[in-house]
Design a protein around this motif. Structure first.
Motif, PDB file in Angstrom:
ATOM      1  N   THR A 364       0.873  -1.185   0.000  1.00 23.92           N
ATOM      2  CA  THR A 364       0.000   0.000   0.000  1.00 23.92           C
ATOM      3  C   THR A 364       0.906   1.230   0.000  1.00 23.92           C
ATOM      4  O   THR A 364       1.106   1.866   1.025  1.00 23.92           O
ATOM      5  N   GLU A 367       1.954   7.949  -2.068  1.00 18.55           N
ATOM      6  CA  GLU A 367       2.073   8.707  -3.316  1.00 18.55           C
ATOM      7  C   GLU A 367       3.311   9.599  -3.299  1.00 18.55           C
ATOM      8  O   GLU A 367       3.820   9.979  -4.352  1.00 18.55           O
ATOM      9  N   ARG A 478      -3.616   7.497   5.047  1.00 25.12           N
ATOM     10  CA  ARG A 478      -4.968   8.058   4.972  1.00 25.12           C
ATOM     11  C   ARG A 478      -5.134   9.330   5.797  1.00 25.12           C
ATOM     12  O   ARG A 478      -5.736  10.304   5.334  1.00 25.12           O
ATOM     13  N   GLU A 483      -3.848  10.937   1.833  1.00 22.06           N
ATOM     14  CA  GLU A 483      -3.844  10.357   0.498  1.00 22.06           C
ATOM     15  C   GLU A 483      -5.078   9.474   0.304  1.00 22.06           C
ATOM     16  O   GLU A 483      -5.532   8.801   1.238  1.00 22.06           O
ATOM     17  N   ASP A 484      -5.584   9.469  -0.896  1.00 25.63           N
ATOM     18  CA  ASP A 484      -6.789   8.709  -1.220  1.00 25.63           C
ATOM     19  C   ASP A 484      -6.439   7.237  -1.389  1.00 25.63           C
ATOM     20  O   ASP A 484      -5.639   6.872  -2.249  1.00 25.63           O
ATOM     21  N   ILE A 485      -7.035   6.394  -0.543  1.00 28.90           N
ATOM     22  CA  ILE A 485      -6.751   4.960  -0.607  1.00 28.90           C
ATOM     23  C   ILE A 485      -7.257   4.353  -1.908  1.00 28.90           C
ATOM     24  O   ILE A 485      -6.810   3.273  -2.329  1.00 28.90           O
ATOM     25  N   ASN A 486      -8.183   5.040  -2.594  1.00 27.12           N
ATOM     26  CA  ASN A 486      -8.742   4.528  -3.844  1.00 27.12           C
ATOM     27  C   ASN A 486      -7.847   4.802  -5.052  1.00 27.12           C
ATOM     28  O   ASN A 486      -8.134   4.323  -6.157  1.00 27.12           O
ATOM     29  N   SER A 487      -6.787   5.584  -4.846  1.00 27.50           N
ATOM     30  CA  SER A 487      -5.875   5.876  -5.966  1.00 27.50           C
ATOM     31  C   SER A 487      -4.571   5.099  -5.832  1.00 27.50           C
ATOM     32  O   SER A 487      -3.498   5.587  -6.198  1.00 27.50           O
ATOM     33  N   LEU A 488      -4.682   3.889  -5.315  1.00 27.79           N
ATOM     34  CA  LEU A 488      -3.498   3.063  -5.099  1.00 27.79           C
ATOM     35  C   LEU A 488      -2.778   2.739  -6.408  1.00 27.79           C
ATOM     36  O   LEU A 488      -1.560   2.556  -6.419  1.00 27.79           O
ATOM     37  N   HIS A 489      -3.522   2.647  -7.503  1.00 31.99           N
ATOM     38  CA  HIS A 489      -2.897   2.288  -8.779  1.00 31.99           C
ATOM     39  C   HIS A 489      -1.833   3.307  -9.181  1.00 31.99           C
ATOM     40  O   HIS A 489      -0.799   2.953  -9.758  1.00 31.99           O
TER      41      HIS A 489
END
Length: 549
Positions: A364, A367, A478, A483-489
Motif C-alpha cells: 500500500t 504517493e 490516509r 492520500e486517497d486509498i482509492n488511488s493506489l494504482h
C-alpha cells in the motif's frame, strides 16, 4: 522542601512511596453494592469535565470517546490557547470538523454543543484563565484530565520544566478551589522511571529536588542551562522523561486531600479499533519513522530487534484514562492509584514486528515516495552511520540536484538529516526494554461490567501485532498524509518506476565499477568482452525471435 536524593525516601514518604502499594485493601477497598452497579456511562451522567491538552493526540481521542460513549455528560471544558493566528474557539472548530469526529457528526451531532472552550495557557500565571472562567470551573467541574505537556524529547530543560512540572502546580492550585471535584487524573509516561529495569505502579524518589531546580533555572541563561543539562538529567535519556518524573513527585507533594490518580502510557500509537483501525494524525514517535520508511528516506534503524517494543494503541490509552477516572471517582481509593498503561505485560511484541513495514508500504505505497521502501535494523552504530551516508545522504544530494535543475527548492538532505536525528533520539527506547507491572489496571478491569469491558476495552491480549502495524501504516497514508486509498494504482505505478530506476542505477554503477576499477588485468578485460558480447547476442536472438512471430 527537603532535599530528595536518588534512592532516598522523602520526609512524608508514607504517602508517597513504597516498593509495593501500601495496601491493596486501602487502594481498592470493597465496593458497595450500589457502586458495583454503576456503569461508566452512568457515572459520567451530568458530570462537568475539564481537559487540558485537548488539541493533542491523546486529548482529541479522549474528547471524542467521552462524547460518543458517555453522551449524557453535562459539559466538557477544554483549556485551549490561541495559536498561529487562530482563536481558541477556531482551533476547537477545526478539530471537531476533522475525520476523527465523523461518527459523532453522523450519529449525534448535537452532543458537540457540550464542548466549551476556556481560553488559557499552561505557561501563563494562573493558567492564563480569566477570573470569571476560574469561578465557573471551580463551581462546576467534577473531573479533571491533565494531559497538556511537551512531548518533545529534545526540549530545552527550562521550558520542559515549565510545561511538565510548573503546569502541574498551577492545575493543583486551580483544583484546590473546586467544590465538587471527584477526580484529578494526571497523564504521565511509562518512561518517567526509565533508569530502572523493573517499574512498579508507585512514585519513585525524584532524580533531583524539583523545587531547587526550578528556582535555579529562573536565573540561569539558556547557554548555561544547556551546558549543564546532561549532568542534571543524569542517566535519563532526555528532558521529557526527567521532567515527567519530577511532575509526578510534585503532584503528590502538593495534591494532598485531592482525589488524584496517575496514568502512565508507554509509546502511544495509532488506534487499534477506534475511532477507526489505524487512525493517527501526527508525525510523533514511531509514526514519523514509519512514514520516512514508506517514503524511502529511512534505510537503517538503530534497534535491537529482540527488545520488547511497548506500543500502546491510543484507544487503549483513552479507555484506561476513562476507566481509571471512573474507579477513582466512584470508589475513592485511600491511596493514590497509579496505572502503568502498557501492552508488554500481557501481549508483548518485539521490535522485529516492524520488520515488515517496507513490505506494507510496497503493498500500500505512499504517493509521496521518493524511493522504493527498504529499511533494516542494526545495533551497530557504525553500520547505521554507513547506511545513512550511502543509502540516504548521498541519494538525497542527487535528489536535491534534480530538484534544483527543475527550478525547485532543495529539501531532501534536510529531511534525511531530521530523520537521522529522530532515530538518534529514539535509539534509547529501541535498544532497551523494561518490565512493568500493571496490577492496578487489571484490578479496575475486574470491577467493570461486561458491557463496559466491551465498550471501554482494556484487554490487549487479542491484539494481533502484524495486523495492527499494517493498519498503522495505512493510517499514516490516509490520515496523516491525506492520500486517497482509492488511488493506489497511481502510487503502485510510481513504486514500479522507482524500482526500475533503482535497478538501472545499480546496474550502471556495477558496470562502471567493473570497467574502471576491477577490469585492469587482461583476463578481466577478456571476461568483460565475453559477457558484453554474450549480452548483445542475447538481444539479437530476442529480436529475431519476435520478428518471426
Amino acid at each position: 522542601m527537603p532535599a530528595f536524593a536518588e534512592g532516598e525516601s522523602s520526609v512524608d514518604g508514607k504517602q508517597l512511596l513504597s516498593k509495593e502499594m501500601q495496601s491493596n485493601a486501602d487502594l481498592w477497598g470493597v465496593a458497595s453494592n450500589n457502586n458495583a452497579l454503576v456503569s461508566i456511562p452512568e457515572y459520567f451522567t451530568d458530570k462537568s469535565i475539564l481537559i487540558t491538552g485537548a488539541t493533542g493526540f491523546i486529548g482529541k481521542v479522549l474528547v471524542e470517546k467521552l462524547l460518543r460513549s458517555c453522551s449524557a455528560l453535562k459539559t466538557i471544558y477544554l483549556l485551549v490557547r490561541p495559536k498561529a493566528g487562530q482563536t481558541a474557539v477556531n482551533r476547537l472548530h477545526t478539530i471537531t470538523k476533522s475525520r476523527l469526529f465523523d461518527r459523532i457528526r453522523e450519529e449525534n451531532p448535537d452532543v458537540l454543543d457540550k464542548l466549551v472552550t476556556i481560553e488559557g495557557d499552561i505557561m501563563e500565571p494562573n493558567l492564563g484563565i480569566s477570573d470569571e472562567d476560574v469561578a465557573r470551573l471551580q463551581e462546576e467541574v467534577q473531573i479533571i484530565y491533565h494531559s497538556a505537556a511537551t512531548v518533545r524529547f529534545d526540549e530545552k530543560l527550562g521550558l520542559s520544566l515549565k510545561l511538565n512540572v510548573g503546569s502541574v502546580q498551577k492545575m493543583l492550585q486551580l483544583a484546590q478551589g473546586m467544590k465538587k471535584l471527584e477526580v484529578f487524573l494526571h497523564v504521565s509516561t511509562a518512561y518517567a522511571n526509565c533508569d530502572r529495569k523493573k517499574i512498579e505502579e508507585v512514585v519513585y524518589p525524584p532524580p533531583m529536588d524539583p523545587y531547587k531546580l526550578m528556582n535555579a533555572t529562573e536565573w540561569m541563561d539558556e547557554d548555561m542551562l544547556a551546558t549543564i543539562t546532561p549532568k542534571i538529567i543524569g542517566n535519563r535519556p532526555n528532558t521529557y522523561t526527567f521532567t515527567k518524573a519530577l511532575g509526578e513527585y510534585v503532584l503528590l507533594q502538593e495534591g494532598g486531600g485531592l482525589p488524584i490518580c496517575i496514568v502512565r502510557p508507554s509509546i502511544v500509537g495509532a488506534g487499534w479499533k477506534e475511532p477507526v483501525p489505524g487512525w493517527i494524525d501526527n508525525f510523533n514517535g514511531p509514526s514519523g519513522l514509519f512514514i520516512a520508511t514508506g517514503m524511502g528516506l529511512l534505510r537503517s534503524m538503530l534497534a535491537d530487534s529482540d527488545a520488547i517494543a511497548d506500543i500502546s494503541p491510543v484507544d487503549y490509552v483513552v479507555n484506561t484514562l476513562i476507566a481509571a477516572s471512573w474507579h477513582t471517582g466512584l470508589h475513592r481509593p485511600a491511596t493514590t492509584p497509579i496505572y502503568n498503561c502498557v501492552t508488554s505485560s500481557t501481549n508483548p511484541s518485539k521490535w522485529e514486528v516492524i520488520d515488515n513495514i517496507p513490505h506494507y508500504y510496497t503493498k500500500t505505497p505512499l504517493e509521496v515516495a521518493f524511493r522504493r521502501p527498504n529499511a533494516a535494523f542494526t545495533q551497530n552504530p557504525i553500520v547505521h552511520k554507513y547506511w545513512n551516508i550511502i543509502g540516504s545522504k548521498i541519494p538525497a544530494y542527487f535528489m536535491d540536484l534534480a530538484l534544483q535543475l527543475r527550478g525547485q527548492k532543495p529539501r531532501m538532505v534536510k529531511m534525511v538529516d531530521r530523520i537521522y536525528k529522530t532515530v538518534e533520539t529514539l535509539k534509547y527506547f529501541t535498544m532497551h526494554h523494561w518490565e512493568w507491572s500493571n496490577h492496578n489496571l487489571e484490578a479496575v478491569q475486574a470491577l467493570m461490567s461486561e458491557e463496559d469491558k466491551k465498550k471501554f476495552y482494556l484487554d490487549v491480549r487479542p491484539l494481533h501485532w502484524e495486523s495492527y502495524i499494517e493498519a498503522y501504516c495505512i493510517g499514516t497514508k490516509r490520515f496523516v498524509l491525506n492520500e486517497d486509498i482509492n488511488s493506489l494504482h497511481v502510487a503502485r505505478r510510481n513504486i514500479k518506476i522507482l524500482r526500475n530506476i533503482r535497478w538501472t542505477f545499480n546496474t550502471v554503477l556495477l558496470v562502471l565499477i567493473w570497467r574502471f576499477l576491477i577490469a585492469r588485468s587482461q583476463i578481466a578485460q577478456n571476461l568483460w568482452y565475453f559477457v558484453t558480447n554474450l549480452f548483445f547476442k542475447f538481444l539479437r536472438y530476442c529480436r529475431a525471435t519476435s520478428s518471426t512471430h
